[in-house]
Design an enzyme around this catalytic site. Structure first.
Site, PDB file in Angstrom:
ATOM      1  N   HIS A  77       0.851  -2.018   0.054  1.00 13.89           N
ATOM      2  CA  HIS A  77      -0.173  -0.214   0.054  1.00 13.89           C
ATOM      3  C   HIS A  77       1.032   0.853  -0.033  1.00 13.89           C
ATOM      4  O   HIS A  77       0.525   2.346  -0.463  1.00 13.89           O
ATOM      5  CB  HIS A  77      -0.918   0.206   1.232  1.00 13.89           C
ATOM      6  CG  HIS A  77      -1.836  -1.210   1.234  1.00 13.89           C
ATOM      7  ND1 HIS A  77      -2.994  -1.330   0.242  1.00 13.89           N
ATOM      8  CD2 HIS A  77      -2.688  -1.559   1.844  1.00 13.89           C
ATOM      9  CE1 HIS A  77      -3.777  -2.364   0.683  1.00 13.89           C
ATOM     10  NE2 HIS A  77      -3.583  -2.921   2.194  1.00 13.89           N
TER      11      HIS A  77
HETATM   12 ZN   LIG Z   1      -3.964  -6.939   2.956  1.00 12.17          ZN
END
Ligand SMILES: [Zn+2]
Length: 390
Positions: free
Chosen positions: A132
Site C-alpha cells: 500500500h
Molecule cells: Zn492485506
C-alpha cells in the site's frame, strides 16, 4: 543457474512494530520463521540477510521529501501528525521506523537481485509485500513499498517485462500506482471489492495509464468469496495474461488476509486454497518466467492461527519441499506459540479442505454468479487491450 531457493531473513525485521494496539503484530514474522525452522525447511534453501535499501534504491519508487519525512518521524515519532500518512492510526510513527522499513525493502530488493543474477531461482521475503505504500506517502500499515522497489530494481538491472501478481485480500494499490504508466510492468491484483474494503480502489476499470493501457488488472471479488471461487478466479485471469505478457520475472504477493479467520476483511478462503495458489504461482513462474520467482508476504492479521502456516507453505513450495497439508504442526512450535502468545497453536497444516477443487473458466461460466461477474468484469476491461479474447 542454481535451482536452489533463497529465504530472505534478518531477525531485525521483527522490529517493524507499530505497538501493542496495532493489528500487524510482528510475532507473526517471528512465528513464521520458527515454524519454517521446525519443519527443517531452512536446510532446504539458503537463508540470506540482505542489506537495507539505501537512499538511491528507495528513490527508485519513493520521493525524496517522503523519505526525509520518514527519517524525521523515525528520529522523533512525536513530531509526526499525519503528514505523508505518518503518525496516523494505520501507520503510527515509531523510533527506528526508517531503518527497519528500509531493511524489509532491502530483503525484497535482494531477492530480486538474486533471482535476476541467477544466484537463486526463487527467493522469498515473507516480511515484505508492503503493497500500500505510495511513492509519496505511507498507507495501510506500509512505509516503504518493497514490492514496487523489487520490481523497480529489476527494471534498473535491465528487465523489460516483470509481472506482479497480488493475492492479498486488499488491492495492491501502491504497486499499481508506481507502474501505472509503465508498460514493462503488468500488475494483477485479486482482492475483496473496493466497495467493502480498504483501500477502496482496484475497480476492474483501472487498467493502466495512457502510456501503458492494459498494464493493470483488477479482479474485485465479492465479500464472502470462498475457496472454489477464489482459486477459480485466479485461474480464469492470471495464466492467460502471463502467457501473453511473457514476463522475465514473476513477483507475487501472498497476503494471508484472504483467510476466513482474518479479522480485518471478509473473504472466506482457507489455508488450503492459499497453498493451492502458492503452488500455482510456482508453476506459472516455471511455465512463463523461466522459473524466476520472487515471492513476498503481505497482510494477514490472524497472526498465530493463519500467517505462520500460510507462509511456511509458501517457503516449502519455493524450496521444492512442499509441506504436506496433512502434517501435524511440530510440538516444539506449539510450545513456542504458547510461550509467546499464551494461546494454543493450530494442530495441523491444513484447514481440512485439501485438495481444493475448482471449475476451469473454459468449462463455462454463470452470468448470475457474483464471482463469475467479477472475473468477467476484469476480463472485459483488460483482455481486449492486451489482444486477448474476453
Ligand atoms: Zn492485506
Amino acid at each position: 543457474m542454481s535451482g536452489r531457493a533463497q529465504l530472505m531473513w534478518d531477525e531485525a525485521v521483527t522490529g517493524y512494530d507499530f505497538g501493542p494496539e496495532h493489528p500487524m503484530d510482528p510475532v507473526r514474522l517471528a512465528l513464521t520463521r520458527s515454524l519454517i525452522g521446525a519443519f527443517g525447511l531452512d536446510r532446504e534453501l539458503d537463508v540470506v540477510a540482505a542489506k537495507r535499501a539505501g537512499e538511491s534504491t528507495l528513490g527508485l519508487v519513493h520521493r525524496e521529501d517522503y523519505v526525509a519525512a520518514v527519517k524525521a518521524a523515525s528520529a522523533d515519532p512525536a513530531s509526526a501528525h499525519g503528514e505523508y500518512g505518518l503518525g496516523t492510526e494505520d501507520v503510527p510513527a515509531f523510533a527506528g521506523m526508517h531503518d527497519v522499513s528500509a531493511l524489509i525493502a532491502g530483503q525484497s530488493v535482494g531477492a530480486a537481485e538474486a533471482v535476476w543474477h541467477g544466484e537463486a531461482l526463487h527467493a522469498v521475503n515473507f516480511a515484505g509485500g508492503l503493497h500500500h505504500a505510495m511513492p509519496g506517502a505511507a498507507s495501510g500499515f506500509c512505509v516503504y513499498n518493497d514490492a514496487a522497489l523489487a520490481i523497480a530494481r529489476l527494471l534498473e538491472l535491465g528487465a523489460e517485462r516483470v509481472a506482479y501478481v497480488d493475492v492479498d485480500v486488499h488491492h495492491g494499490d501502491g504497486v499499481q500506482a508506481a507502474f501505472w504508466d509503465d508498460p514493462r510492468v503488468l500488475t494483477i491484483s485479486l482482492h475483496e471489492h473496493p466497495r467493502t474494503l480498504f483501500p477502496q480502489t482496484g475497480w476492474p476499470e483501472e487498467t493502466g495509464g495512457g502510456a501503458a493501457p492494459g498494464s493493470a488488472v483488477n479482479v474485485a471479488l465479492p465479500a464472502g468469496t470462498g475457496d472454489e471461487g477464489w482459486v477459480r478466479s485466479f485461474h480464469a485471469v492470471v495464466p492467460e495474461l502471463l502467457a501473453e505478457f511473457r514476463p522475465q520475472v514473476l513477483v507475487t504477493q501472498h497476503g494471508a488476509d484472504t483467510h476466513f479467520e482474518d479479522p480485518l476483511a471478509h473473504l472466506a478462503v482457507s489455508l488450503d486454497a492459499q497453498r493451492a495458489v502458492q503452488v500455482a504461482c510456482h508453476s506459472l513462474a516455471h511455465e512463463y518466467a523461466q522459473g524466476r520467482w520472487v515471492a513476498l508476504g503481505g497482510g494477514g492479521y490472524a497472526v498465530v492461527d493463519v500467517v505462520p502456516r500460510s507462509w511456511t507453505h509458501l517457503v516449502g513450495v519455493a524450496a521444492g519441499r512442499e509441506v504436506d497439508p496433512s502434517s501435524g504442526v511440530p510440538e516444539e512450535w506449539g510450545r513456542e506459540v504458547f510461550a509467546r502468545a499464551r494461546v494454543l497453536a493450530p494442530g495441523r497444516m491444513t484447514d481440512g479442505r485439501w485438495p481444493v477443487r475448482w471449475r476451469g473458466w473454459d468449462e463455462g461460466y454463470d452470468p448470475a454468479d457474483r464471482v463469475d461477474q467479477a472475473v468477467l468484469a476484469a476480463r472485459r476491461a483488460v483482455f481486449p487491450l492486451r489482444g486477448l479474447l474476453a
